[in-house]
Design a protein around this motif. Structure first.
Motif, PDB file in Angstrom:
ATOM      1  N   VAL A 177       0.836  -1.206   0.000  1.00  0.00           N
ATOM      2  CA  VAL A 177       0.000   0.000   0.000  1.00  0.00           C
ATOM      3  C   VAL A 177       0.869   1.255   0.000  1.00  0.00           C
ATOM      4  O   VAL A 177       0.605   2.217  -0.742  1.00  0.00           O
ATOM      5  N   TYR A 178       1.929   1.250   0.809  1.00  0.00           N
ATOM      6  CA  TYR A 178       2.833   2.407   0.833  1.00  0.00           C
ATOM      7  C   TYR A 178       3.541   2.574  -0.508  1.00  0.00           C
ATOM      8  O   TYR A 178       3.682   3.699  -1.022  1.00  0.00           O
ATOM      9  N   ALA A 179       3.981   1.455  -1.091  1.00  0.00           N
ATOM     10  CA  ALA A 179       4.637   1.518  -2.405  1.00  0.00           C
ATOM     11  C   ALA A 179       3.678   2.022  -3.470  1.00  0.00           C
ATOM     12  O   ALA A 179       4.070   2.783  -4.359  1.00  0.00           O
ATOM     13  N   SER A 180       2.427   1.611  -3.399  1.00  0.00           N
ATOM     14  CA  SER A 180       1.428   2.080  -4.361  1.00  0.00           C
ATOM     15  C   SER A 180       1.211   3.587  -4.239  1.00  0.00           C
ATOM     16  O   SER A 180       1.069   4.288  -5.246  1.00  0.00           O
ATOM     17  N   CYS A 181       1.197   4.086  -3.008  1.00  0.00           N
ATOM     18  CA  CYS A 181       1.064   5.531  -2.806  1.00  0.00           C
ATOM     19  C   CYS A 181       2.278   6.271  -3.356  1.00  0.00           C
ATOM     20  O   CYS A 181       2.130   7.322  -4.001  1.00  0.00           O
ATOM     21  N   ARG A 182       3.466   5.733  -3.117  1.00  0.00           N
ATOM     22  CA  ARG A 182       4.683   6.387  -3.607  1.00  0.00           C
ATOM     23  C   ARG A 182       4.727   6.384  -5.129  1.00  0.00           C
ATOM     24  O   ARG A 182       5.101   7.389  -5.750  1.00  0.00           O
ATOM     25  N   CYS A 183       4.342   5.295  -5.754  1.00  0.00           N
ATOM     26  CA  CYS A 183       4.377   5.208  -7.220  1.00  0.00           C
ATOM     27  C   CYS A 183       3.279   6.055  -7.854  1.00  0.00           C
ATOM     28  O   CYS A 183       3.428   6.509  -8.992  1.00  0.00           O
ATOM     29  N   GLY A 184       2.172   6.252  -7.149  1.00  0.00           N
ATOM     30  CA  GLY A 184       1.067   7.032  -7.696  1.00  0.00           C
ATOM     31  C   GLY A 184       1.095   8.495  -7.330  1.00  0.00           C
ATOM     32  O   GLY A 184       0.240   9.263  -7.784  1.00  0.00           O
ATOM     33  N   GLY A 185       2.053   8.912  -6.496  1.00  0.00           N
ATOM     34  CA  GLY A 185       2.158  10.317  -6.128  1.00  0.00           C
ATOM     35  C   GLY A 185       1.225  10.747  -5.018  1.00  0.00           C
ATOM     36  O   GLY A 185       0.940  11.943  -4.879  1.00  0.00           O
ATOM     37  N   TYR A 186       0.742   9.801  -4.190  1.00  0.00           N
ATOM     38  CA  TYR A 186      -0.140  10.142  -3.076  1.00  0.00           C
ATOM     39  C   TYR A 186       0.698  10.265  -1.805  1.00  0.00           C
ATOM     40  O   TYR A 186       1.494   9.380  -1.479  1.00  0.00           O
ATOM     41  N   THR A 187       0.516  11.367  -1.101  1.00  0.00           N
ATOM     42  CA  THR A 187       1.332  11.659   0.074  1.00  0.00           C
ATOM     43  C   THR A 187       0.736  10.995   1.314  1.00  0.00           C
ATOM     44  O   THR A 187      -0.078  11.591   2.012  1.00  0.00           O
ATOM     45  N   ARG A 188       1.126   9.791   1.555  1.00  0.00           N
ATOM     46  CA  ARG A 188       0.779   9.086   2.783  1.00  0.00           C
ATOM     47  C   ARG A 188       2.076   8.643   3.441  1.00  0.00           C
ATOM     48  O   ARG A 188       2.921   8.000   2.816  1.00  0.00           O
ATOM     49  N   THR A 189       2.256   8.993   4.703  1.00  0.00           N
ATOM     50  CA  THR A 189       3.493   8.677   5.402  1.00  0.00           C
ATOM     51  C   THR A 189       3.458   7.248   5.928  1.00  0.00           C
ATOM     52  O   THR A 189       2.393   6.615   6.019  1.00  0.00           O
ATOM     53  N   ILE A 190       4.640   6.774   6.286  1.00  0.00           N
ATOM     54  CA  ILE A 190       4.742   5.436   6.869  1.00  0.00           C
ATOM     55  C   ILE A 190       3.965   5.370   8.175  1.00  0.00           C
ATOM     56  O   ILE A 190       3.306   4.369   8.481  1.00  0.00           O
ATOM     57  N   GLU A 191       4.014   6.455   8.956  1.00  0.00           N
ATOM     58  CA  GLU A 191       3.310   6.475  10.241  1.00  0.00           C
ATOM     59  C   GLU A 191       1.797   6.364  10.045  1.00  0.00           C
ATOM     60  O   GLU A 191       1.117   5.684  10.822  1.00  0.00           O
ATOM     61  N   GLU A 192       1.256   7.024   9.027  1.00  0.00           N
ATOM     62  CA  GLU A 192      -0.182   6.969   8.778  1.00  0.00           C
ATOM     63  C   GLU A 192      -0.631   5.558   8.414  1.00  0.00           C
ATOM     64  O   GLU A 192      -1.645   5.070   8.915  1.00  0.00           O
ATOM     65  N   ILE A 193       0.121   4.906   7.534  1.00  0.00           N
ATOM     66  CA  ILE A 193      -0.257   3.556   7.109  1.00  0.00           C
ATOM     67  C   ILE A 193      -0.045   2.555   8.237  1.00  0.00           C
ATOM     68  O   ILE A 193      -0.884   1.679   8.471  1.00  0.00           O
ATOM     69  N   ALA A 194       1.055   2.691   8.949  1.00  0.00           N
ATOM     70  CA  ALA A 194       1.317   1.769  10.066  1.00  0.00           C
ATOM     71  C   ALA A 194       0.284   1.938  11.175  1.00  0.00           C
ATOM     72  O   ALA A 194       0.014   0.986  11.927  1.00  0.00           O
TER      73      ALA A 194
END
Length: 311
Positions: A177-194
């Motif tokens: 999910v974090y990798a998908s956000c990074r590849c798609g340009g969505y700003t979600r931090t590791i702390e938010e997903i964790a």
């Protein structure tokens, strides 16, 4: 505020775009259409969310027999069976007639055996668990469907490369999910997903590192401009401060101030400087806390920006 009457209407078959407008009327930012949903890349305003049904429409041509067949839902990697599963009914048949008690008992036995035979291997059963967990995470983080599909495809690629063996499914899912956000340009931090994942932060970081190394992800580098909308939304600043903060972020990138620096620290400095110029100063500690940086870093980037503007 109703936006229905101020945008020109239209439709683009390629991306599902339903309007011809290219810039947001609220902040002037550019609009991006994904999955039929048009939103501003700067302020996040959703301008249009009409999704077009691309299913087949029955047609009859001259000299041919009328056919009423309809295709089902489109194939998607977001489901373990790509959306091609079969379901056995409970109380009514295909014509809508009620089933007898004998037939219902028979259907119950069919469903039981169908459920047992659904998974041909442990890997496919784990894939179903992962797809459900990805759906839960993207829903909790309010991410678009495209992020869910990309994350599901990343998990499939990781499974085919035997990257799941010996690792937690939850950690790999959170990393996808974090990798998908990074590849798609969505700003979600590791702390938010964790915070919503069923694994620790370190396990998630390890899962992402494995995916990034083995699958050679094309992750986009975050910039101060892409991190600004999240900070702006937290403090609900007026439009003039938003415009000025975005302008300062562009200046910081073009002048090289942001090179080699933490993007969140530069974004925090841009917002603080813009609010100070408008005499709506926000405490440095509050901005730094939301941005995930320190007040010392904010002040350093703030000083560098001021020096650049003075020159």
């Amino acid at each position: 505020m109703s936006l229905r009457d101020i945008y020109e209407s239209g439709f683009d078959d390629d991306d599902g775009k339903t309007i011809n407008q290219t810039h947001c009327l609220e902040c002037g930012g550019s609009l991006r259409t994904e999955g039929g949903e048009t939103a501003c890349t700067e302020c996040g305003l959703i301008v249009a969310d009409c999704r077009i049904d691309h299913g087949a429409t029955p047609r009859t041509f001259e000299g041919e027999e009328s056919k009423r067949e309809q295709t089902g839902a489109p194939i998607t990697p977001a489901r373990h069976d790509r959306g091609l599963s079969s379901e056995i009914g409970r109380y009514r048949d295909a014509n809508g007639n009620a089933l007898s008690s004998k037939k219902r008992r028979q259907m119950s036995r069919f469903r039981r055996e169908h459920g047992r035979a659904r998974w041909s291997s442990k890997k496919k059963r784990n894939l179903a668990t992962a797809c459900l967990e990805i759906a839960r995470l993207t829903s909790a983080l309010e991410l678009p469907y495209s992020v869910r599909e990309r994350a599901s495809q990343l998990y499939r690629d990781a499974s085919s490369e035997d990257l799941i063996q010996g690792r937690s499914i939850e950690a790999i899912v959170a990393g996808c999910v974090y990798a998908s956000c990074r590849c798609g340009g969505y700003t979600r931090t590791i702390e938010e997903i964790a915070g919503v994942a069923n694994c620790g932060e370190e396990a998630m970081k390890n899962g992402y590192r494995v995916l990034n190394k083995e699958l050679s992800l094309k992750a986009l580098v975050p910039t101060p401009k892409t991190l600004l909308p999240r900070l702006i939304a937290e403090f609900d600043v007026p439009n003039d401060v938003q415009y000025r903060a975005t302008e300062l972020a562009e200046i910081a990138t073009e002048s090289g101030i942001a090179n080699g620096c933490q993007p969140s620290g530069v974004a925090a400095a841009c917002l603080y400087l813009a609010s100070s110029e408008a005499e709506r100063s926000i405490p440095q500690a509050d901005i730094a806390s939301v941005a995930g940086t320190s007040p010392v870093t904010l002040r350093k980037r703030y000083t560098a920006l001021q020096d650049e503007l003075d020159d």
